[in-house]
Design a protein around this motif. Structure first.
Motif, PDB file in Angstrom:
ATOM      1  N   ASP A 178       1.963  -6.923  -9.441  1.00  0.00           N
ATOM      2  CA  ASP A 178       2.326  -5.841 -10.341  1.00  0.00           C
ATOM      3  C   ASP A 178       3.505  -6.348 -11.164  1.00  0.00           C
ATOM      4  O   ASP A 178       3.816  -7.542 -11.151  1.00  0.00           O
ATOM      5  CB  ASP A 178       2.648  -4.550  -9.580  1.00  0.00           C
ATOM      6  CG  ASP A 178       3.765  -4.751  -8.560  1.00  0.00           C
ATOM      7  OD1 ASP A 178       4.540  -5.733  -8.697  1.00  0.00           O
ATOM      8  OD2 ASP A 178       3.863  -3.942  -7.621  1.00  0.00           O
ATOM      9  N   LEU A 224       4.521  -9.822  -6.416  1.00  0.00           N
ATOM     10  CA  LEU A 224       3.454  -9.459  -5.486  1.00  0.00           C
ATOM     11  C   LEU A 224       3.484  -7.955  -5.220  1.00  0.00           C
ATOM     12  O   LEU A 224       4.518  -7.388  -4.858  1.00  0.00           O
ATOM     13  CB  LEU A 224       3.622 -10.207  -4.165  1.00  0.00           C
ATOM     14  CG  LEU A 224       3.031 -11.612  -4.067  1.00  0.00           C
ATOM     15  CD1 LEU A 224       3.396 -12.226  -2.726  1.00  0.00           C
ATOM     16  CD2 LEU A 224       1.530 -11.596  -4.259  1.00  0.00           C
ATOM     17  N   SER A 225       2.332  -7.325  -5.385  1.00  0.00           N
ATOM     18  CA  SER A 225       2.247  -5.896  -5.095  1.00  0.00           C
ATOM     19  C   SER A 225       2.124  -5.674  -3.588  1.00  0.00           C
ATOM     20  O   SER A 225       1.859  -6.610  -2.821  1.00  0.00           O
ATOM     21  CB  SER A 225       1.046  -5.289  -5.808  1.00  0.00           C
ATOM     22  OG  SER A 225      -0.157  -5.829  -5.288  1.00  0.00           O
ATOM     23  N   ALA A 226       2.312  -4.439  -3.170  1.00  0.00           N
ATOM     24  CA  ALA A 226       2.154  -4.119  -1.744  1.00  0.00           C
ATOM     25  C   ALA A 226       0.742  -4.430  -1.288  1.00  0.00           C
ATOM     26  O   ALA A 226       0.524  -4.970  -0.194  1.00  0.00           O
ATOM     27  CB  ALA A 226       2.487  -2.642  -1.504  1.00  0.00           C
ATOM     28  N   GLU A 227      -0.241  -4.115  -2.143  1.00  0.00           N
ATOM     29  CA  GLU A 227      -1.637  -4.413  -1.797  1.00  0.00           C
ATOM     30  C   GLU A 227      -1.860  -5.914  -1.772  1.00  0.00           C
ATOM     31  O   GLU A 227      -2.605  -6.431  -0.923  1.00  0.00           O
ATOM     32  CB  GLU A 227      -2.568  -3.749  -2.807  1.00  0.00           C
ATOM     33  CG  GLU A 227      -4.050  -3.978  -2.543  1.00  0.00           C
ATOM     34  CD  GLU A 227      -4.528  -3.399  -1.220  1.00  0.00           C
ATOM     35  OE1 GLU A 227      -5.537  -3.883  -0.680  1.00  0.00           O
ATOM     36  OE2 GLU A 227      -3.864  -2.441  -0.727  1.00  0.00           O
ATOM     37  N   LYS A 239       0.353  -8.252  -0.991  1.00  0.00           N
ATOM     38  CA  LYS A 239       0.925  -8.765   0.257  1.00  0.00           C
ATOM     39  C   LYS A 239      -0.007  -8.484   1.432  1.00  0.00           C
ATOM     40  O   LYS A 239      -0.164  -9.324   2.336  1.00  0.00           O
ATOM     41  CB  LYS A 239       2.293  -8.129   0.504  1.00  0.00           C
ATOM     42  CG  LYS A 239       3.346  -8.538  -0.515  1.00  0.00           C
ATOM     43  CD  LYS A 239       4.655  -7.818  -0.259  1.00  0.00           C
ATOM     44  CE  LYS A 239       5.710  -8.213  -1.294  1.00  0.00           C
ATOM     45  NZ  LYS A 239       6.990  -7.495  -1.096  1.00  0.00           N
ATOM     46  N   LYS A 240      -0.624  -7.322   1.416  1.00  0.00           N
ATOM     47  CA  LYS A 240      -1.550  -6.962   2.493  1.00  0.00           C
ATOM     48  C   LYS A 240      -2.763  -7.892   2.495  1.00  0.00           C
ATOM     49  O   LYS A 240      -3.215  -8.340   3.558  1.00  0.00           O
ATOM     50  CB  LYS A 240      -1.987  -5.515   2.308  1.00  0.00           C
ATOM     51  CG  LYS A 240      -2.935  -5.000   3.373  1.00  0.00           C
ATOM     52  CD  LYS A 240      -3.286  -3.539   3.128  1.00  0.00           C
ATOM     53  CE  LYS A 240      -4.278  -3.016   4.175  1.00  0.00           C
ATOM     54  NZ  LYS A 240      -4.636  -1.602   3.919  1.00  0.00           N
ATOM     55  N   ARG A 241      -3.273  -8.202   1.301  1.00  0.00           N
ATOM     56  CA  ARG A 241      -4.437  -9.084   1.209  1.00  0.00           C
ATOM     57  C   ARG A 241      -4.094 -10.503   1.673  1.00  0.00           C
ATOM     58  O   ARG A 241      -4.881 -11.148   2.375  1.00  0.00           O
ATOM     59  CB  ARG A 241      -4.950  -9.118  -0.232  1.00  0.00           C
ATOM     60  CG  ARG A 241      -5.682  -7.844  -0.648  1.00  0.00           C
ATOM     61  CD  ARG A 241      -6.067  -7.895  -2.117  1.00  0.00           C
ATOM     62  NE  ARG A 241      -6.875  -6.740  -2.468  1.00  0.00           N
ATOM     63  CZ  ARG A 241      -8.199  -6.709  -2.428  1.00  0.00           C
ATOM     64  NH1 ARG A 241      -8.859  -7.777  -2.035  1.00  0.00           N
ATOM     65  NH2 ARG A 241      -8.863  -5.614  -2.769  1.00  0.00           N
ATOM     66  N   ALA A 269       4.261 -16.525   0.810  1.00  0.00           N
ATOM     67  CA  ALA A 269       3.653 -15.521   1.694  1.00  0.00           C
ATOM     68  C   ALA A 269       2.721 -16.175   2.707  1.00  0.00           C
ATOM     69  O   ALA A 269       2.686 -15.773   3.881  1.00  0.00           O
ATOM     70  CB  ALA A 269       2.891 -14.499   0.855  1.00  0.00           C
TER      71      ALA A 269
END
Length: 363
Positions: A271, A275-278, A280-282, A317
């Protein structure tokens, strides 16, 4: 007018003609079905398996539009099939010799003939092995010659793509050497590929596009990666299939395979703040899959995006989960390998992140 129309149609059809495979590829497919090779499959399965592996690599190179590499590997495959046939003959001759040695004096004459045949076969085997050594070092590329301005522009775009592909292949080979013990030939070929890339980087932009040198550099880096894999004793055959299946089942990005290994493509990791929250999750989910496949080092490639901090954020990450040694320095690919027209309305699709799991074995 009608004649002009017919001529235009003929030229259009000719321009769309498919690229035919190198002649050696068709030849190995024919040789593979001969009775001698069929017999060799049962008598010397290891030699036959070596030839089959080279045949598969030749087809893979052709499917990847590496015509020069396909031709070279196909020639190696032909020599390998011939070697398998010769080894099978030698084995038959040796078994006959041992059997005849146990018989009476009346069989001595026949034994002498068999021993003579065995000597001739061994000499032929030596000749085939010598020929195979020569073919393995062969890099036959026909010079492209001069081009008009429009074609020169196209060649420059092709050179960018070839140089990037060569760089990624050589980088994949270097990553594998961290956990494998490459042969001297593999190390030497890898050094040759890196030297070729360095030489291309020093070329004067005003000179004609170095299309031939770029093709040769890519072929050298691909060969280096193949040699590292052959001598590394890495993961078991089929592990790449298991990794691809795991990534597909997890619905992570768009997984596929290429010369480097298993590739996952993402377009929605960022975003405005990085890195977006989504995202980072991916990436955390990707790392969890990677932990179950320890033999695969990881590369990060950022396409059509000049923000190096984004690529570094992806690398960090993954490295936090997998260890810094396992994740290579990110590669900024720029616009060298676009998926769609960079000037078209869908140009945004070129902006993507590739996470590459380098396969320790040939696919």
């Amino acid at each position: 007018m009608r004649a002009a129309w017919i001529l235009s149609a003929a030229l259009l059809l000719g321009a769309c003609a498919p690229i035919l495979p190198p002649g050696a590829i068709g030849e190995i497919d024919q040789v593979r079905e001969t009775p001698a090779v069929t017999a060799a499959q049962k008598r010397v399965p290891a030699a036959y398996a070596k030839a089959e592996k080279l045949r598969a690599e030749a087809h893979a190179a052709f499917e990847a539009d590496d015509l020069a590499g396909a031709q070279i590997i196909a020639e190696e495959a032909l020599a390998a099939y011939e070697e398998a046939v010769v080894r099978a003959r030698a084995l038959n001759a040796e078994e006959n010799r041992v059997g005849l040695a146990a018989k009476t004096e009346e069989a001595r004459a026949e034994l002498a003939k068999v021993e003579a045949e065995l000597g001739a076969v061994e000499a032929e085997l030596q000749a085939v092995e010598t020929r195979l050594d020569v073919l393995q070092g062969l890099e036959a590329i026909v010079p492209s010659g001069r081009a008009d301005p429009a074609r020169e522009k196209a060649r420059r775009r092709a050179v960018e793509a070839l140089r990037l592909e060569a760089r990624l292949l050589c980088t994949a080979g270097k990553l594998l050497t961290r956990s494998q013990n490459p042969s001297a030939e593999a190390t030497q070929t890898l050094a040759q590929g890196e030297e070729a890339l360095a030489a291309l980087g020093k070329r004067d932009p005003a000179e004609p596009a170095p299309i031939d040198e770029s093709r040769r550099a890519r072929a050298t880096c691909l060969r280096a990666l193949t040699l590292v894999r052959r001598g590394g004793g890495g993961a078991a055959l089929g592990t790449a299939d298991a990794l691809l299946l795991a990534l597909s089942d997890a619905s992570l990005g768009t997984p596929r395979r290429d010369d480097r290994g298993v590739v996952v493509t993402f377009r929605d990791l960022f975003d405005n703040g990085g890195l977006s929250a989504e995202g980072k999750k991916r990436l955390a989910a990707v790392a969890e899959v990677a932990k179950r496949h320890q033999a695969f080092p990881v590369m990060v490639v950022l396409h059509a995006d000049a923000r190096a901090e984004r690529a570094e954020a992806v690398r960090t990450a993954l490295a936090d989960q997998l260890g810094a040694e396992r994740v290579a320095t990110p590669v900024m690919a720029g616009d060298a390998l676009p998926m769609v027209n960079p000037q078209g309305k869908h140009a945004s699709r070129n902006s993507r992140v590739e996470i590459i799991f380098v396969s320790p074995r040939a696919l």
